[in-house]
Design a protein around this motif. Structure first.
Motif, short mmCIF file in Angstrom:
data_model
loop_
_atom_site.label_atom_id
_atom_site.label_comp_id
_atom_site.label_asym_id
_atom_site.label_seq_id
_atom_site.Cartn_x
_atom_site.Cartn_y
_atom_site.Cartn_z
N SER A 1 0.81 -1.22 0.00
CA SER A 1 0.00 0.00 0.00
C SER A 1 0.84 1.27 0.00
CB SER A 1 -0.92 0.01 1.22
OG SER A 1 -0.16 0.00 2.42
N ALA B 1 -0.69 1.50 11.00
CA ALA B 1 -0.96 1.44 9.56
C ALA B 1 0.23 0.79 8.87
CB ALA B 1 -1.22 2.83 8.99
N ASP B 2 -0.04 0.07 7.78
CA ASP B 2 1.04 -0.63 7.08
C ASP B 2 1.97 0.32 6.34
OD1 ASP B 2 0.21 -3.15 7.89
OD2 ASP B 2 -1.15 -3.39 6.19
N THR C 1 1.16 6.10 3.57
CA THR C 1 0.05 6.34 2.63
C THR C 1 -1.27 5.92 3.26
OG1 THR C 1 1.52 5.96 0.74
CG2 THR C 1 -0.85 5.87 0.33
N ASP C 2 -1.29 4.70 3.83
CA ASP C 2 -2.50 4.23 4.51
C ASP C 2 -2.89 5.17 5.64
OD1 ASP C 2 -2.99 1.99 2.98
OD2 ASP C 2 -1.98 0.60 4.32
N LEU D 1 -4.46 8.36 4.32
CA LEU D 1 -5.76 8.08 3.71
C LEU D 1 -6.78 7.53 4.70
CD1 LEU D 1 -4.66 6.56 0.27
CD2 LEU D 1 -5.44 8.88 0.76
N GLY D 2 -6.38 7.39 5.96
CA GLY D 2 -7.31 6.93 6.98
C GLY D 2 -7.50 5.43 7.02
N ARG D 3 -6.61 4.70 6.35
CA ARG D 3 -6.73 3.24 6.34
C ARG D 3 -5.90 2.67 7.50
NH1 ARG D 3 -5.93 3.29 -0.03
NH2 ARG D 3 -3.74 3.00 0.55
N ARG E 1 -5.40 0.43 11.13
CA ARG E 1 -5.82 -0.87 11.66
C ARG E 1 -6.74 -0.66 12.85
NH1 ARG E 1 -2.87 -5.62 10.69
NH2 ARG E 1 -1.42 -5.41 8.94
N GLU E 2 -7.91 -1.30 12.81
CA GLU E 2 -8.85 -1.20 13.92
C GLU E 2 -8.49 -2.17 15.03
OE1 GLU E 2 -11.04 1.07 14.20
OE2 GLU E 2 -10.66 1.89 12.21
#
Length: 451
Positions: free
Chosen positions: A140, A293-294, A297-298, A301-303, A305-306
Protein backbone atom coordinates in the motif's frame (compact mmCIF):
# COMPACT_ATOMS: atom_id res chain seq x y z
CA UNK A 1 31.05 12.20 44.80
CA UNK A 2 27.91 14.35 44.63
CA UNK A 3 27.05 16.62 47.52
CA UNK A 4 24.05 15.57 49.61
CA UNK A 5 21.37 17.96 50.80
CA UNK A 6 21.70 18.55 54.55
CA UNK A 7 18.71 17.59 56.71
CA UNK A 8 16.09 20.25 57.44
CA UNK A 9 16.14 21.20 61.10
CA UNK A 10 12.47 22.18 60.87
CA UNK A 11 11.38 18.54 60.52
CA UNK A 12 13.97 17.00 62.85
CA UNK A 13 11.79 17.46 65.93
CA UNK A 14 10.04 14.38 67.37
CA UNK A 15 6.97 16.46 68.24
CA UNK A 16 6.50 17.24 64.53
CA UNK A 17 6.14 13.52 63.75
CA UNK A 18 4.31 12.36 66.87
CA UNK A 19 0.77 12.76 65.42
CA UNK A 20 1.80 10.78 62.32
CA UNK A 21 3.31 7.96 64.39
CA UNK A 22 0.32 7.80 66.68
CA UNK A 23 -1.99 7.54 63.66
CA UNK A 24 0.00 4.65 62.18
CA UNK A 25 0.40 2.80 65.50
CA UNK A 26 -3.18 3.20 66.72
CA UNK A 27 -4.28 -0.33 65.74
CA UNK A 28 -0.89 -2.05 65.82
CA UNK A 29 -1.22 -5.57 67.28
CA UNK A 30 2.38 -5.68 68.51
CA UNK A 31 1.98 -2.46 70.45
CA UNK A 32 -1.29 -3.65 72.00
CA UNK A 33 0.51 -6.86 73.05
CA UNK A 34 3.32 -4.88 74.70
CA UNK A 35 5.82 -5.77 72.00
CA UNK A 36 7.97 -3.42 69.95
CA UNK A 37 6.06 -2.07 66.96
CA UNK A 38 7.55 -0.78 63.73
CA UNK A 39 6.14 1.47 61.02
CA UNK A 40 7.47 3.14 57.90
CA UNK A 41 6.21 5.57 55.29
CA UNK A 42 7.01 8.47 53.00
CA UNK A 43 5.88 12.07 52.73
CA UNK A 44 6.53 14.17 49.64
CA UNK A 45 5.67 17.72 48.74
CA UNK A 46 2.58 16.50 46.87
CA UNK A 47 1.48 13.34 48.68
CA UNK A 48 2.19 10.68 51.26
CA UNK A 49 2.28 6.91 51.81
CA UNK A 50 1.19 6.05 55.35
CA UNK A 51 -0.01 2.62 56.42
CA UNK A 52 -3.09 3.19 58.55
CA UNK A 53 -6.73 2.20 58.67
CA UNK A 54 -9.67 4.54 58.64
CA UNK A 55 -9.72 8.28 58.18
CA UNK A 56 -6.87 10.58 59.07
CA UNK A 57 -7.36 12.69 62.17
CA UNK A 58 -7.20 16.45 61.81
CA UNK A 59 -4.12 16.50 64.05
CA UNK A 60 -2.28 13.99 61.86
CA UNK A 61 -3.35 15.77 58.69
CA UNK A 62 -2.08 19.08 60.02
CA UNK A 63 1.23 17.40 60.89
CA UNK A 64 1.57 15.97 57.39
CA UNK A 65 0.76 19.32 55.78
CA UNK A 66 3.29 21.03 58.00
CA UNK A 67 5.98 18.53 56.95
CA UNK A 68 5.07 19.04 53.30
CA UNK A 69 5.41 22.80 53.65
CA UNK A 70 8.79 22.40 55.30
CA UNK A 71 9.98 20.14 52.48
CA UNK A 72 8.82 22.61 49.86
CA UNK A 73 10.46 25.52 51.69
CA UNK A 74 13.73 23.59 51.94
CA UNK A 75 13.67 22.37 48.34
CA UNK A 76 13.46 18.69 49.36
CA UNK A 77 11.21 16.52 47.19
CA UNK A 78 10.34 13.87 49.78
CA UNK A 79 11.41 12.22 53.02
CA UNK A 80 11.14 8.57 54.04
CA UNK A 81 10.80 7.60 57.67
CA UNK A 82 10.81 4.48 59.79
CA UNK A 83 10.23 4.12 63.50
CA UNK A 84 10.35 1.56 66.32
CA UNK A 85 8.13 2.06 69.35
CA UNK A 86 9.19 -0.07 72.33
CA UNK A 87 6.73 -1.42 74.95
CA UNK A 88 7.55 1.35 77.43
CA UNK A 89 6.79 4.00 74.80
CA UNK A 90 10.37 4.91 74.02
CA UNK A 91 10.56 5.45 70.25
CA UNK A 92 13.39 5.77 67.75
CA UNK A 93 12.49 7.64 64.57
CA UNK A 94 14.75 7.51 61.53
CA UNK A 95 14.37 10.18 58.85
CA UNK A 96 15.88 9.10 55.53
CA UNK A 97 16.86 12.00 53.30
CA UNK A 98 16.95 12.01 49.48
CA UNK A 99 20.14 10.68 47.92
CA UNK A 100 21.39 10.86 44.33
CA UNK A 101 22.09 7.14 44.65
CA UNK A 102 18.52 6.16 45.52
CA UNK A 103 15.56 5.89 43.20
CA UNK A 104 12.61 6.48 45.57
CA UNK A 105 10.10 3.71 46.10
CA UNK A 106 6.66 4.36 44.65
CA UNK A 107 3.60 3.85 46.83
CA UNK A 108 5.20 1.76 49.59
CA UNK A 109 7.62 2.38 52.45
CA UNK A 110 10.70 0.48 51.30
CA UNK A 111 13.91 2.47 51.10
CA UNK A 112 13.94 2.50 47.30
CA UNK A 113 16.38 1.20 44.70
CA UNK A 114 20.12 1.76 45.03
CA UNK A 115 21.39 2.80 41.61
CA UNK A 116 25.02 1.71 41.43
CA UNK A 117 26.03 3.62 38.30
CA UNK A 118 24.78 6.91 36.92
CA UNK A 119 22.36 6.35 34.06
CA UNK A 120 22.26 2.56 34.51
CA UNK A 121 19.33 0.90 32.72
CA UNK A 122 17.86 -2.62 32.75
CA UNK A 123 18.70 -4.77 29.75
CA UNK A 124 15.36 -4.34 27.90
CA UNK A 125 16.00 -0.60 27.68
CA UNK A 126 19.44 -1.21 26.17
CA UNK A 127 18.27 -3.69 23.56
CA UNK A 128 18.94 -2.70 19.98
CA UNK A 129 16.76 -3.68 17.03
CA UNK A 130 17.53 -6.87 15.18
CA UNK A 131 18.76 -6.36 11.60
CA UNK A 132 15.98 -6.37 8.99
CA UNK A 133 17.83 -6.67 5.66
CA UNK A 134 14.82 -8.18 3.90
CA UNK A 135 12.24 -5.66 5.07
CA UNK A 136 10.39 -3.89 2.25
CA UNK A 137 7.59 -1.30 2.14
CA UNK A 138 4.01 -2.56 2.25
CA UNK A 139 2.15 -2.94 -1.07
CA UNK A 140 0.00 0.00 0.00
CA UNK A 141 3.01 2.33 0.21
CA UNK A 142 2.53 4.68 -2.76
CA UNK A 143 4.69 7.83 -2.67
CA UNK A 144 3.05 9.23 -5.81
CA UNK A 145 -0.48 8.82 -4.44
CA UNK A 146 0.66 10.22 -1.12
CA UNK A 147 2.12 13.31 -2.79
CA UNK A 148 -0.98 13.92 -4.91
CA UNK A 149 -3.24 13.58 -1.89
CA UNK A 150 -1.21 15.99 0.21
CA UNK A 151 -0.83 18.59 -2.55
CA UNK A 152 -4.58 18.54 -3.17
CA UNK A 153 -5.22 19.27 0.50
CA UNK A 154 -2.28 21.64 0.98
CA UNK A 155 -2.01 23.58 -2.31
CA UNK A 156 -0.17 26.51 -0.72
CA UNK A 157 2.21 24.54 1.48
CA UNK A 158 5.95 25.21 1.36
CA UNK A 159 8.01 22.05 1.21
CA UNK A 160 11.53 21.28 2.37
CA UNK A 161 14.45 21.26 -0.03
CA UNK A 162 16.50 18.15 -0.76
CA UNK A 163 19.35 19.73 1.17
CA UNK A 164 17.13 20.16 4.24
CA UNK A 165 15.94 16.56 4.03
CA UNK A 166 19.53 15.34 3.70
CA UNK A 167 20.49 17.42 6.75
CA UNK A 168 17.68 15.79 8.75
CA UNK A 169 18.91 12.35 7.70
CA UNK A 170 22.44 13.23 8.75
CA UNK A 171 21.22 14.48 12.11
CA UNK A 172 19.17 11.33 12.74
CA UNK A 173 21.79 8.98 11.34
CA UNK A 174 19.29 7.08 9.17
CA UNK A 175 17.89 7.30 5.66
CA UNK A 176 14.23 8.33 5.78
CA UNK A 177 11.60 6.28 4.00
CA UNK A 178 10.47 7.49 0.58
CA UNK A 179 7.01 8.27 1.98
CA UNK A 180 8.39 10.40 4.80
CA UNK A 181 10.54 12.33 2.33
CA UNK A 182 7.46 12.96 0.20
CA UNK A 183 5.58 14.27 3.22
CA UNK A 184 8.24 16.90 3.94
CA UNK A 185 8.77 17.77 0.27
CA UNK A 186 5.13 18.86 0.31
CA UNK A 187 5.21 20.66 3.66
CA UNK A 188 8.25 21.34 5.81
CA UNK A 189 5.98 22.32 8.78
CA UNK A 190 7.15 25.20 10.94
CA UNK A 191 5.08 25.83 14.05
CA UNK A 192 7.16 28.88 14.97
CA UNK A 193 6.73 30.84 11.74
CA UNK A 194 3.30 29.75 10.50
CA UNK A 195 1.12 28.17 13.17
CA UNK A 196 -1.98 28.12 10.96
CA UNK A 197 -0.19 26.37 8.09
CA UNK A 198 1.27 23.80 10.44
CA UNK A 199 -2.19 23.11 11.81
CA UNK A 200 -3.58 22.58 8.29
CA UNK A 201 -0.72 20.16 7.54
CA UNK A 202 -1.51 18.22 10.69
CA UNK A 203 -5.17 17.89 9.78
CA UNK A 204 -4.22 16.68 6.31
CA UNK A 205 -1.89 14.02 7.68
CA UNK A 206 -4.06 12.99 10.63
CA UNK A 207 -1.99 13.98 13.65
CA UNK A 208 -0.15 16.87 15.28
CA UNK A 209 2.65 16.94 12.73
CA UNK A 210 6.26 17.63 13.69
CA UNK A 211 8.50 19.85 11.65
CA UNK A 212 11.37 18.37 9.67
CA UNK A 213 13.86 19.88 12.08
CA UNK A 214 12.12 18.34 15.10
CA UNK A 215 11.94 14.75 13.89
CA UNK A 216 13.48 12.43 16.47
CA UNK A 217 14.16 8.77 17.10
CA UNK A 218 12.27 7.27 20.05
CA UNK A 219 14.84 7.02 22.85
CA UNK A 220 14.55 3.90 25.00
CA UNK A 221 16.14 5.61 28.00
CA UNK A 222 13.42 8.30 28.05
CA UNK A 223 10.78 5.57 28.42
CA UNK A 224 12.51 3.88 31.35
CA UNK A 225 10.03 3.73 34.29
CA UNK A 226 12.72 3.24 36.94
CA UNK A 227 14.35 0.12 38.31
CA UNK A 228 11.53 -0.63 40.75
CA UNK A 229 9.18 -1.20 37.82
CA UNK A 230 11.66 -2.01 35.08
CA UNK A 231 13.92 -4.68 36.60
CA UNK A 232 11.24 -7.36 36.35
CA UNK A 233 10.06 -6.51 32.82
CA UNK A 234 10.94 -8.62 29.80
CA UNK A 235 10.32 -8.27 26.09
CA UNK A 236 10.75 -10.45 23.04
CA UNK A 237 9.82 -10.38 19.38
CA UNK A 238 7.64 -13.22 18.16
CA UNK A 239 8.23 -14.67 14.67
CA UNK A 240 4.88 -13.25 13.53
CA UNK A 241 5.32 -9.83 15.15
CA UNK A 242 5.01 -6.73 12.99
CA UNK A 243 6.83 -4.55 15.53
CA UNK A 244 10.00 -5.49 17.39
CA UNK A 245 9.74 -5.80 21.16
CA UNK A 246 11.80 -2.77 22.12
CA UNK A 247 11.65 0.32 24.29
CA UNK A 248 12.99 2.43 21.45
CA UNK A 249 14.91 2.22 18.21
CA UNK A 250 17.03 4.55 16.08
CA UNK A 251 14.63 3.50 13.33
CA UNK A 252 11.46 4.64 15.12
CA UNK A 253 11.25 8.15 13.67
CA UNK A 254 8.56 10.11 15.50
CA UNK A 255 6.80 12.49 13.11
CA UNK A 256 3.65 13.44 15.01
CA UNK A 257 1.44 12.84 18.01
CA UNK A 258 -2.14 12.56 19.12
CA UNK A 259 -1.54 14.97 21.98
CA UNK A 260 0.19 12.44 24.22
CA UNK A 261 1.38 9.41 22.28
CA UNK A 262 3.88 9.49 19.43
CA UNK A 263 3.29 8.31 15.88
CA UNK A 264 6.48 7.02 14.29
CA UNK A 265 7.59 5.65 10.95
CA UNK A 266 9.22 2.30 11.68
CA UNK A 267 12.44 1.65 9.76
CA UNK A 268 13.32 -1.43 11.86
CA UNK A 269 10.13 -3.53 11.66
CA UNK A 270 9.52 -6.96 13.14
CA UNK A 271 9.64 -10.21 11.12
CA UNK A 272 6.06 -9.76 9.87
CA UNK A 273 6.21 -5.97 9.49
CA UNK A 274 6.93 -3.58 6.65
CA UNK A 275 9.66 -0.98 6.24
CA UNK A 276 8.10 2.44 6.80
CA UNK A 277 4.99 1.20 8.63
CA UNK A 278 3.39 3.59 11.12
CA UNK A 279 3.44 2.64 14.81
CA UNK A 280 2.09 4.24 17.96
CA UNK A 281 4.37 4.66 20.97
CA UNK A 282 2.05 4.90 23.99
CA UNK A 283 3.23 7.36 26.66
CA UNK A 284 1.62 5.18 29.35
CA UNK A 285 3.71 2.18 28.31
CA UNK A 286 7.45 1.83 28.85
CA UNK A 287 8.10 -0.99 26.38
CA UNK A 288 6.87 -1.84 22.91
CA UNK A 289 4.75 -0.10 20.30
CA UNK A 290 1.69 -1.05 18.29
CA UNK A 291 1.10 -1.15 14.57
CA UNK A 292 -1.29 1.56 13.35
CA UNK A 293 -0.96 1.44 9.56
CA UNK A 294 1.04 -0.63 7.08
CA UNK A 295 2.32 2.52 5.39
CA UNK A 296 2.30 6.27 5.70
CA UNK A 297 0.05 6.34 2.63
CA UNK A 298 -2.50 4.23 4.51
CA UNK A 299 -2.19 6.48 7.54
CA UNK A 300 -2.86 9.69 5.59
CA UNK A 301 -5.76 8.08 3.71
CA UNK A 302 -7.31 6.93 6.98
CA UNK A 303 -6.73 3.24 6.34
CA UNK A 304 -5.64 2.44 9.88
CA UNK A 305 -5.82 -0.87 11.66
CA UNK A 306 -8.85 -1.20 13.92
CA UNK A 307 -7.63 -4.36 15.66
CA UNK A 308 -4.26 -3.77 17.23
CA UNK A 309 -1.93 -6.39 18.58
CA UNK A 310 -0.71 -6.62 22.15
CA UNK A 311 1.88 -3.92 22.80
CA UNK A 312 4.33 -6.33 24.37
CA UNK A 313 5.62 -9.63 23.06
CA UNK A 314 6.45 -11.22 26.41
CA UNK A 315 8.00 -14.65 26.37
CA UNK A 316 6.63 -16.54 29.40
CA UNK A 317 9.84 -18.57 29.69
CA UNK A 318 11.74 -15.35 30.46
CA UNK A 319 9.87 -14.74 33.73
CA UNK A 320 9.07 -16.97 36.69
CA UNK A 321 7.55 -16.58 40.15
CA UNK A 322 8.05 -18.92 43.07
CA UNK A 323 6.05 -18.99 46.27
CA UNK A 324 2.50 -19.35 47.50
CA UNK A 325 0.21 -19.61 44.48
CA UNK A 326 3.11 -19.93 42.01
CA UNK A 327 5.82 -22.49 41.29
CA UNK A 328 6.92 -24.54 44.27
CA UNK A 329 10.55 -25.17 43.40
CA UNK A 330 13.48 -23.30 41.92
CA UNK A 331 14.22 -26.21 39.63
CA UNK A 332 10.81 -25.79 37.98
CA UNK A 333 11.75 -22.21 37.09
CA UNK A 334 15.31 -22.94 35.90
CA UNK A 335 15.44 -22.82 32.10
CA UNK A 336 17.93 -21.26 29.67
CA UNK A 337 15.57 -18.44 28.66
CA UNK A 338 14.95 -17.28 32.24
CA UNK A 339 15.72 -13.58 32.76
CA UNK A 340 13.70 -12.64 35.84
CA UNK A 341 13.00 -14.74 38.94
CA UNK A 342 10.85 -13.51 41.84
CA UNK A 343 10.57 -15.48 45.08
CA UNK A 344 7.55 -14.35 47.06
CA UNK A 345 6.02 -15.16 50.42
CA UNK A 346 6.71 -18.76 51.43
CA UNK A 347 6.14 -20.68 54.69
CA UNK A 348 7.92 -23.86 53.63
CA UNK A 349 11.56 -24.87 53.49
CA UNK A 350 13.74 -22.03 52.15
CA UNK A 351 14.90 -22.38 48.56
CA UNK A 352 18.33 -23.26 47.21
CA UNK A 353 19.54 -21.22 44.23
CA UNK A 354 21.89 -23.95 42.95
CA UNK A 355 19.56 -24.95 40.05
CA UNK A 356 20.00 -21.42 38.67
CA UNK A 357 23.78 -21.61 38.46
CA UNK A 358 25.06 -21.03 34.95
CA UNK A 359 21.79 -19.79 33.45
CA UNK A 360 23.00 -17.48 30.66
CA UNK A 361 20.28 -14.82 30.72
CA UNK A 362 19.27 -14.51 34.38
CA UNK A 363 19.63 -10.81 35.23
CA UNK A 364 17.08 -10.13 37.97
CA UNK A 365 16.50 -11.93 41.25
CA UNK A 366 14.10 -10.74 43.94
CA UNK A 367 13.54 -12.78 47.09
CA UNK A 368 11.47 -12.05 50.17
CA UNK A 369 13.38 -12.10 53.45
CA UNK A 370 13.84 -15.60 54.86
CA UNK A 371 13.14 -17.47 51.61
CA UNK A 372 16.75 -18.38 50.71
CA UNK A 373 18.46 -21.42 52.24
CA UNK A 374 21.91 -19.92 51.68
CA UNK A 375 22.23 -16.32 50.48
CA UNK A 376 25.85 -16.98 49.46
CA UNK A 377 24.53 -19.10 46.57
CA UNK A 378 23.78 -15.77 44.90
CA UNK A 379 27.49 -15.71 44.02
CA UNK A 380 26.84 -18.50 41.51
CA UNK A 381 24.56 -16.23 39.46
CA UNK A 382 27.15 -14.53 37.31
CA UNK A 383 24.96 -12.29 35.16
CA UNK A 384 22.82 -10.48 37.73
CA UNK A 385 22.19 -6.78 37.13
CA UNK A 386 19.46 -6.34 39.76
CA UNK A 387 19.18 -8.02 43.16
CA UNK A 388 16.55 -7.50 45.87
CA UNK A 389 16.98 -9.32 49.18
CA UNK A 390 16.17 -8.83 52.84
CA UNK A 391 18.62 -6.99 55.10
CA UNK A 392 19.86 -10.21 56.72
CA UNK A 393 20.57 -11.79 53.34
CA UNK A 394 22.48 -8.69 52.27
CA UNK A 395 24.36 -8.81 55.57
CA UNK A 396 25.53 -12.33 54.78
CA UNK A 397 26.74 -11.31 51.31
CA UNK A 398 28.54 -8.24 52.63
CA UNK A 399 30.28 -10.13 55.42
CA UNK A 400 31.48 -12.78 52.97
CA UNK A 401 32.57 -10.25 50.33
CA UNK A 402 30.18 -11.98 47.94
CA UNK A 403 28.04 -9.12 46.60
CA UNK A 404 27.89 -9.63 42.79
CA UNK A 405 29.91 -6.90 41.11
CA UNK A 406 27.85 -7.26 37.94
CA UNK A 407 24.97 -5.40 39.64
CA UNK A 408 23.70 -2.14 38.23
CA UNK A 409 21.04 -1.66 40.90
CA UNK A 410 19.98 -3.24 44.17
CA UNK A 411 17.14 -3.10 46.68
CA UNK A 412 16.61 -4.14 50.29
CA UNK A 413 13.25 -5.69 51.04
CA UNK A 414 12.14 -4.37 54.41
CA UNK A 415 10.44 -6.34 57.14
CA UNK A 416 9.63 -5.13 60.63
CA UNK A 417 12.96 -6.01 62.20
CA UNK A 418 14.88 -4.27 59.41
CA UNK A 419 13.34 -0.81 59.43
CA UNK A 420 16.13 1.11 61.15
CA UNK A 421 19.28 -0.94 60.27
CA UNK A 422 18.43 -0.96 56.56
CA UNK A 423 20.15 2.37 55.83
CA UNK A 424 23.45 1.15 57.28
CA UNK A 425 23.27 -1.96 55.08
CA UNK A 426 22.42 0.19 52.04
CA UNK A 427 25.42 2.43 52.66
CA UNK A 428 27.74 -0.58 52.77
CA UNK A 429 26.42 -1.66 49.38
CA UNK A 430 26.84 1.85 47.97
CA UNK A 431 30.39 2.00 49.31
CA UNK A 432 31.37 -0.96 47.12
CA UNK A 433 30.61 1.20 44.07
CA UNK A 434 31.89 4.42 45.65
CA UNK A 435 28.43 5.94 45.42
CA UNK A 436 27.09 8.82 47.56
CA UNK A 437 25.82 7.55 50.89
CA UNK A 438 22.35 7.92 52.35
CA UNK A 439 21.82 10.30 55.27
CA UNK A 440 19.57 9.07 58.07
CA UNK A 441 18.73 11.27 61.05
CA UNK A 442 17.84 9.34 64.23
CA UNK A 443 15.53 11.06 66.73
CA UNK A 444 14.50 9.72 70.14
CA UNK A 445 11.08 10.37 71.64
CA UNK A 446 8.38 8.89 73.87
CA UNK A 447 4.86 7.89 72.79
CA UNK A 448 4.00 6.43 76.18
CA UNK A 449 2.65 2.89 76.71
CA UNK A 450 -0.11 1.68 74.42
CA UNK A 451 -3.61 2.49 75.64
Amino acid sequence: MADQRPPLSSVCDFATWEPVLRLMLADDADRRAARSARVAGRISRTGWSLAHRGSMSSTARSAVVGIQRALAHGGVQEIAFRAEARPDGGTTLGLVWPSPSVEPAVGYPDLGVLVLADGALPEPWLRRPDPVPGAVPAPSADPELLERTLREQLPDAVGATEEEIAAAEARLGVALSDELKVLYRVTRVDWRDDFAAAGRAGRAVGCELSGLDTLFAVDAAVRHPGWALGAERTVSTAPDAAVQGLAGSPGWIAFGSNGGDEFAVDLTPGPAGHFGQVILVDHEQSLGAELVADSLTDFVLGRVREERRERRGDEPAAEARIGAGYLGTVRAAARPALEVLSIGAWDGTPFSLVPLTGLPRLRTLTAMPGTLADPLEVAGLTGLEFLELGAREWRALLDAGAVPRTLKAAAIKVRDQDHLPVVAVANEILALWDRPRIVQTLIEGDLGPAA
